[in-house]
Design an enzyme around this catalytic site. Structure first.
Site, PDB file in Angstrom:
ATOM      1  CG  ASP A   8      -1.782   0.915   1.361  1.00  0.00           C
ATOM      2  OD1 ASP A   8      -2.451   1.644   0.293  1.00  0.00           O
ATOM      3  OD2 ASP A   8      -1.931   1.683   2.513  1.00  0.00           O
ATOM      4  CG  ASP A  10      -1.215   7.492   0.686  1.00  0.00           C
ATOM      5  OD1 ASP A  10      -0.363   8.347   0.524  1.00  0.00           O
ATOM      6  OD2 ASP A  10      -2.110   7.552   0.003  1.00  0.00           O
TER       7      ASP A  10
END
Length: 194
Positions: A8, A10
């Site tokens: 992922d 952020d």
């Protein structure tokens, strides 16, 4: 088929800062460039998979998301000679979830916890999802991993601690909980030869 590590963005690679409106406000979490480099050094396919609903919410254009990713890749390269082998992101959001820009407002199998990004990556790069790993800071990252048959790792950076305490999203059962990406990568490397 190759095994992969999906990341992922952020809260995993860069510091969680909500919707990043200025490119220069994207900053790496300390140690992540070195962690990605360890995966690179083992020739493990390293792939970004990220929900990026900013365009659907009319916050900024897709070109801005691309500019953020360009900066992310540049920072990884500058800090540790690290690289991502592929980047996938979902700019779409249904109207019910808050999508307002008609170009990007729709339901899609690409939005986590759906598996569309992982399936697309597997198809395009000949990846073995059943023996791959997903590292995220949200319950939806772990859910997506499990929906696709991957091992799901939750890091405690970003929203990770809030997920574990039950304050954010919903409870999920990660296969491993790591303090940060560096710890997650150490665990992955120990399990990669299994």
């Amino acid at each position: 088929m190759k095994r992969a590590v999906f990341l992922d963005r952020d809260g995993v690679l860069n510091i969680e800062a909500g919707y990043i409106h200025k490119v220069e406000d994207l900053h790496l979490i300390p140690g992540v460039a070195q962690a990605v480099r360890k995966l690179n050094d083992r020739q493990i396919f390293c792939c970004l998979v990220s929900n990026q609903s900013g365009p659907a919410r009319n916050y900024y254009p897709v070109s801005h998301v691309e500019a953020l990713h360009k900066r992310l890749c540049q920072l990884l390269e500058n800090e540790a000679g690290a690289k991502l082998d592929a980047l996938y992101y979902c700019p779409y959001l249904s109207a019910a979830e808050g999508g307002t820009n008609p170009e990007f407002t729709r339901y899609t199998t690409w939005r986590k916890p759906n598996t569309g990004m992982l399936v697309a990556a597997a198809w395009e790069h000949n990846l073995d999802l059943q023996n791959s790993f997903m590292v995220g800071d949200k319950a939806t990252d772990v859910d997506m991993a499990h929906n696709a048959g991957c091992t799901g790792i939750l890091v405690q950076t970003g929203y990770g601690k809030s997920v574990l305490s039950g304050e954010y999203q919903h409870h999920t059962k990660p296969d491993f909980i790591a303090a940060n990406l560096a710890v997650a990568v150490e665990w992955i490397l120990q399990h990669f030869d299994d």
